[in-house]
Design a protein around this motif. Sequence first.
Motif, short mmCIF file in Angstrom:
data_model
loop_
_atom_site.label_atom_id
_atom_site.label_comp_id
_atom_site.label_asym_id
_atom_site.label_seq_id
_atom_site.Cartn_x
_atom_site.Cartn_y
_atom_site.Cartn_z
N MET A 3 0.85 -1.19 0.00
CA MET A 3 0.00 0.00 0.00
C MET A 3 0.89 1.24 0.00
O MET A 3 1.85 1.31 0.76
CB MET A 3 -0.92 0.00 1.22
CG MET A 3 -1.92 1.16 1.26
SD MET A 3 -1.24 2.67 2.00
CE MET A 3 -0.94 2.15 3.68
N THR A 4 0.58 2.19 -0.86
CA THR A 4 1.35 3.42 -0.95
C THR A 4 0.41 4.62 -0.84
O THR A 4 -0.64 4.65 -1.50
CB THR A 4 2.13 3.50 -2.28
OG1 THR A 4 2.95 2.34 -2.40
CG2 THR A 4 3.00 4.73 -2.31
N THR A 5 0.79 5.60 -0.03
CA THR A 5 -0.02 6.81 0.12
C THR A 5 0.83 7.96 0.62
O THR A 5 1.86 7.75 1.29
CB THR A 5 -1.19 6.57 1.09
OG1 THR A 5 -2.00 7.75 1.16
CG2 THR A 5 -0.70 6.21 2.48
N SER A 6 0.40 9.16 0.31
CA SER A 6 1.06 10.36 0.84
C SER A 6 0.36 10.83 2.11
O SER A 6 0.82 11.76 2.77
CB SER A 6 1.02 11.48 -0.21
OG SER A 6 -0.32 11.79 -0.54
N ARG A 7 -0.71 10.16 2.46
CA ARG A 7 -1.47 10.54 3.65
C ARG A 7 -0.92 9.83 4.88
O ARG A 7 -0.24 8.80 4.78
CB ARG A 7 -2.95 10.21 3.45
CG ARG A 7 -3.52 10.78 2.15
CD ARG A 7 -4.97 10.52 1.97
NE ARG A 7 -5.78 11.30 2.91
CZ ARG A 7 -7.10 11.38 2.85
NH1 ARG A 7 -7.76 10.73 1.89
NH2 ARG A 7 -7.77 12.10 3.73
N THR A 8 -1.21 10.37 6.03
CA THR A 8 -0.77 9.76 7.28
C THR A 8 -1.87 8.85 7.80
O THR A 8 -3.05 9.23 7.83
CB THR A 8 -0.48 10.84 8.34
OG1 THR A 8 0.56 11.69 7.85
CG2 THR A 8 -0.04 10.20 9.65
N TRP A 9 -1.48 7.63 8.19
CA TRP A 9 -2.49 6.70 8.71
C TRP A 9 -2.28 6.45 10.21
O TRP A 9 -1.18 6.57 10.73
CB TRP A 9 -2.47 5.38 7.94
CG TRP A 9 -1.23 4.55 8.10
CD1 TRP A 9 -0.92 3.74 9.15
CD2 TRP A 9 -0.14 4.41 7.18
NE1 TRP A 9 0.28 3.11 8.95
CE2 TRP A 9 0.79 3.50 7.76
CE3 TRP A 9 0.15 4.95 5.93
CZ2 TRP A 9 1.97 3.14 7.12
CZ3 TRP A 9 1.32 4.60 5.31
CH2 TRP A 9 2.22 3.71 5.89
N ASP A 10 -3.38 6.09 10.84
CA ASP A 10 -3.35 5.74 12.25
C ASP A 10 -3.12 4.25 12.47
O ASP A 10 -2.67 3.83 13.54
CB ASP A 10 -4.68 6.12 12.93
CG ASP A 10 -4.65 7.54 13.44
OD1 ASP A 10 -3.58 8.15 13.43
OD2 ASP A 10 -5.72 8.05 13.84
N PRO A 70 4.46 0.30 9.82
CA PRO A 70 4.28 0.86 11.16
C PRO A 70 2.82 1.13 11.48
O PRO A 70 2.01 1.37 10.60
CB PRO A 70 5.08 2.16 11.10
CG PRO A 70 5.17 2.49 9.65
CD PRO A 70 5.22 1.18 8.94
N VAL A 71 2.50 1.08 12.77
CA VAL A 71 1.14 1.34 13.21
C VAL A 71 0.72 2.74 12.78
O VAL A 71 -0.39 2.97 12.31
CB VAL A 71 1.02 1.17 14.73
CG1 VAL A 71 -0.34 1.63 15.21
CG2 VAL A 71 1.25 -0.29 15.11
N GLU A 72 1.61 3.71 12.90
CA GLU A 72 1.35 5.06 12.41
C GLU A 72 2.44 5.41 11.40
O GLU A 72 3.62 5.18 11.66
CB GLU A 72 1.38 6.07 13.56
CG GLU A 72 0.30 5.84 14.60
CD GLU A 72 0.38 6.84 15.73
OE1 GLU A 72 1.28 7.70 15.69
OE2 GLU A 72 -0.44 6.75 16.65
N GLY A 73 2.05 5.96 10.25
CA GLY A 73 3.09 6.27 9.28
C GLY A 73 2.57 6.91 8.03
O GLY A 73 1.39 7.24 7.90
N THR A 74 3.49 7.10 7.05
CA THR A 74 3.16 7.60 5.72
C THR A 74 4.03 6.83 4.73
O THR A 74 4.96 6.13 5.11
CB THR A 74 3.46 9.10 5.59
OG1 THR A 74 4.84 9.34 5.90
CG2 THR A 74 2.57 9.91 6.53
N GLY A 75 3.73 7.02 3.45
CA GLY A 75 4.56 6.40 2.42
C GLY A 75 4.08 5.01 2.06
O GLY A 75 2.95 4.81 1.66
N ARG A 76 4.97 4.01 2.23
CA ARG A 76 4.67 2.65 1.78
C ARG A 76 4.51 1.71 2.96
O ARG A 76 5.28 1.74 3.92
CB ARG A 76 5.78 2.14 0.87
CG ARG A 76 5.63 0.68 0.47
CD ARG A 76 6.72 0.23 -0.48
NE ARG A 76 6.57 0.85 -1.79
CZ ARG A 76 7.33 0.54 -2.84
NH1 ARG A 76 8.29 -0.36 -2.72
NH2 ARG A 76 7.13 1.14 -3.99
N CYS A 77 3.50 0.88 2.87
CA CYS A 77 3.28 -0.21 3.83
C CYS A 77 3.39 -1.51 3.04
O CYS A 77 2.60 -1.76 2.13
CB CYS A 77 1.90 -0.08 4.47
SG CYS A 77 1.39 -1.51 5.44
#
Length: 272
Positions: free
Chosen positions: A62-69, A101-108
């Motif tokens: 998964m890739t995003t520029s948004r911050t996830w919780d 990471p549990v909280e992060g941005t970019g690539r998961c």
Amino acid sequence: MAKKRRNASVAVGAAAVLTAIAAAPAGAANGGVTYSGLSVNGGKPIVIGIQETVSVPVTYRMTTSRTWDWPPLFFLYRGKLANRDYDMLYSSFGSSDRTCPVEGTGRCEVEDGVLDIDPRYAIEGNGDAGTWKSAAQLSLPGGDSVFTDLNRSVQVQRATRVTVNAAPEPVVKGKTITVTGKVSRANWEKHTYQGYGGRTVSLQFKADGASSYTTVKKVTSGSTGALRTTVKATTSGTWRWKYYGNSTSGAKASTGDHVIVWSGVRIMHAAR
């Protein structure tokens, strides 16, 4: 809100989504969130019994520029995802902090995820077998979420069992061998296996020294799932039944039953 939310407990590095997605389409995206490289169980249907936990390998990116919780939650649904009018099969998905990471941005990115499916808790009834659609939810700060339809249909199947018995053993060449057995299917509501009638099942034979089975004939199971047919004894080898499954039931082959075929002369000598 979803009509059903089941088995939602979180276990780091594990999940219980009932899915067999071969791969998410490259660039499958919604709200600035892109999914690719999704593979669950190598693209095969997930076949589930009545009590055994099924552990299924999963990978995704998964890739995003948004911050996830929280990392993405993959789930199956029936209905309409857009207005949240759907039935849902899922549990939370976790992974190591190093890759997602549990909280992060970019690539998961997850390469060694596992789906742990316990039919006693994740399945509501036999109606859960069949075709489901797949989606993912990414939780954002402030309680918002991005839902992405992964545009893949998924088959969830009830496990089957097949038994076999070939007799007599041994048998004189040219005489009749009677092959019996039974095909049954998991009943998720009663947590037992029940006879599966009206199924086309292949009788297969592997001669001694051969590397594979050959289909000899096809038989339809009786109302209780019973199988029965006769064949002529020609050479020693192993007999089995094989059921090829359908959209709601998994494929399954019985174990093999070996039968020695003797000539009449050899039996007379043995008797002496």
